[in-house]
Design a protein around this motif. Structure first.
Motif, PDB file in Angstrom:
ATOM      1  N   GLN A 202       0.855  -1.197   0.000  1.00 20.46           N
ATOM      2  CA  GLN A 202       0.000   0.000   0.000  1.00 20.46           C
ATOM      3  C   GLN A 202       0.879   1.231   0.000  1.00 20.46           C
ATOM      4  N   LYS A 203       0.514   2.196  -0.821  1.00 15.04           N
ATOM      5  CA  LYS A 203       1.257   3.455  -0.851  1.00 15.04           C
ATOM      6  C   LYS A 203       0.327   4.590  -0.447  1.00 15.04           C
ATOM      7  N   PHE A 204       0.807   5.449   0.448  1.00 15.90           N
ATOM      8  CA  PHE A 204       0.024   6.615   0.861  1.00 15.90           C
ATOM      9  C   PHE A 204       0.759   7.877   0.437  1.00 15.90           C
TER      10      PHE A 204
ATOM     11  N   ARG B  92       9.831  13.690  -9.313  1.00 14.89           N
ATOM     12  CA  ARG B  92       8.626  14.049  -8.566  1.00 14.89           C
ATOM     13  C   ARG B  92       7.502  13.056  -8.837  1.00 14.89           C
ATOM     14  N   GLY B  93       6.793  12.712  -7.792  1.00 18.24           N
ATOM     15  CA  GLY B  93       5.710  11.732  -7.919  1.00 18.24           C
ATOM     16  C   GLY B  93       6.203  10.297  -7.929  1.00 18.24           C
ATOM     17  N   GLY B  94       7.502  10.101  -7.641  1.00 18.84           N
ATOM     18  CA  GLY B  94       8.127   8.792  -7.821  1.00 18.84           C
ATOM     19  C   GLY B  94       7.714   7.706  -6.836  1.00 18.84           C
ATOM     20  N   SER B  95       7.014   8.079  -5.768  1.00 17.85           N
ATOM     21  CA  SER B  95       6.640   7.053  -4.782  1.00 17.85           C
ATOM     22  C   SER B  95       5.675   6.016  -5.357  1.00 17.85           C
ATOM     23  N   ASP B  96       4.846   6.414  -6.300  1.00 17.94           N
ATOM     24  CA  ASP B  96       3.955   5.440  -6.953  1.00 17.94           C
ATOM     25  C   ASP B  96       4.794   4.350  -7.610  1.00 17.94           C
ATOM     26  N   THR B  97       5.893   4.789  -8.242  1.00 21.12           N
ATOM     27  CA  THR B  97       6.763   3.836  -8.931  1.00 21.12           C
ATOM     28  C   THR B  97       7.442   2.904  -7.926  1.00 21.12           C
TER      29      THR B  97
END
Ligand code: ASP
Ligand code: MG
Length: 413
Positions: free
Chosen positions: A6-8, A150-155
């Motif tokens: 799970q990613k928050f 930026r936004g790399g946590s989804d990856t």
């Protein structure tokens, strides 16, 4: 029992209270017997704040040090999250990119993940711990900290789900899922229940910001089912999965728009081999991405060449083209910054004709002129005057009946 990643995102972990709430939510799943791997972003606004600090220190911040700095945002949230789990009476451990390890190339501030050692994570999971991992960061072959852009946590989350062969990857955010269009401009926008990787790739590249596009490409490659959902409700969100028969029978699944582009037209250039190369080579050499290109039919020996670039590259591109004008014998150059690209997306288009013409008809009924068109297998995009964007989106949303649960009826099959 499942292994769930799970990613928050930043807004979900924006305060101590919110981190505690996330921990409670994760613990509820853990209590059901699932193995939980939790990827966190930095608290909302933190990565921007750190970027501001760096800019105040150095005109063009050193990229290695930038990564050392930016990665601290996620270090804070995972440590606090692990503490929240412990405080609630559960075993937990936080891991940074190099502790996992998440190996990347050495391109600082936009590194790509090469591989992930999953042993450390499995060991902790087998000891009954909730494992939380800093998103957005990795380590290169020389041990330098890297970040993924930026936004790399989804990856990070999708890559971990692939490496761990997780049963699912859930991305928690501040919206309920992926919508048929932007709910801010169309109040009939509806949450999509299931969407294919290819459609999501188009929607993400066209500006639907719920999922970082690189993570969608990765999910497709490793066939990771991704569930995009809200942190603040229990509702089911949108599943991004492999294409199936039902999706194929839906002609249009989403409508997007993008106001980030600008148009440039070079009038009357010689219609002969080499002209296009002379125009577009210097533009690509300047690292400017060109999206649509249209070459008009020949008028005598001359033709017009029209193309779009990112609006932020408009002035630079104009400069390059103006310098070229004399050399290539162009008559004049015009441009327009106030355009919008409106697109309809759907895998059902692969087997159906007529979507483009329907789109033109709907736009014309609203008195909207179509300036440029581009198509792919599952998308039709039109460039229009920016001031008609909202009108165009709403009209298309109505005409393709996206406000209704558009499961196929028998007669459509
Ligand atoms: N914190 C990073 C950012 O704001 C990574 C992420 O949140 O995905 O871009
Ligand atoms: Mg994000």
């Amino acid at each position: 029992m499942a292994l769930i990643v799970q990613k928050f995102g930043g807004t979900s972990v924006g305060s101590v209270e919110k981190i505690k709430a996330v921990a409670e939510r994760v613990i509820t799943q853990y209590q059901k017997g699932h193995k939980m791997v939790i990827v966190l972003s930095a608290m909302s606004g933190e990565t921007d704040r750190l970027t501001g600090l760096a800019n105040a220190m150095q005109k063009r911040p050193d990229t290695r040090e930038m990564d050392a700095l930016l990665s601290t945002g996620e270090q804070v949230t995972v440590a606090l999250f692990a503490m929240a789990c412990m405080e609630a009476g559960y075993k937990a451990v936080s891991l940074l990119g190099d502790q996992v390890s998440i190996h990347t190339d050495n391109v600082h501030t936009k590194a790509r993940i090469k591989n992930i050692d999953s042993d450390v994570i499995h060991n902790h999971l087998n000891e009954g711990k909730i494992v939380t991992i800093a998103g957005f960061q990795g380590v290169d072959d020389d041990g330098n900290i890297t970040t993924l852009g930026r936004g790399g946590s989804d990856t990070t989350a999708v890559a971990l789900a692939a490496a761990l062969q997780a049963d699912m990857c859930e991305i928690f955010t501040d919206v309920e899922g992926v919508y048929t269009t932007d709910p801010n401009i169309c109040d009939k926008a509806r949450k999509i229940d299931r969407i294919s990787y290819d459609e999501m790739l188009e929607l993400a590249s066209l500006g639907a910001k719920v999922l970082d596009i690189r993570s969608v490409g990765l999910a497709k490659r490793y066939n990771v089912p991704v569930h995009v959902r809200s942190t603040f409700t229990e509702n089911i969100g949108t599943w991004v999965v492999e294409e199936d028969k039902i999706m194929e029978s839906i002609l249009v699944s989403g409508i997007t728009y993008n106001k980030n582009e600008a148009r440039i037209t070079i009038k009357k250039v010689p219609d002969q081999p080499g002209t296009a190369a002379k125009i577009f080579l210097p533009i690509s050499d300047a690292n400017i991405l060109v999206d649509m290109i249209i070459q008009n039919t020949r008028d005598g020996h001359m033709t017009d060449m029209t193309f779009t670039v990112m609006r932020s590259d408009y002035d630079r591109t104009l400069e390059i083209v103006e310098k070229l004008a004399a050399e290539i014998g162009a008559d004049s150059i015009t441009g327009d910054k106030h355009i919008a690209k409106v697109s309809v997306v759907g895998v059902g288009m692969r087997n159906h004709s007529g979507i483009a013409s329907t789109m033109f008809h709907i736009l014309s009924k609203e008195g909207i002129n179509v300036e440029m068109v581009s198509t792919s297998e599952i998308k039709v995009s039109c460039i229009i005057d920016e001031k008609y964007t909202e009108l165009a989106v709403r009209a298309l949303h109505d005409a393709f009946a996206l406000d209704r649960d558009n499961l196929p009826s028998e007669e459509n099959n």
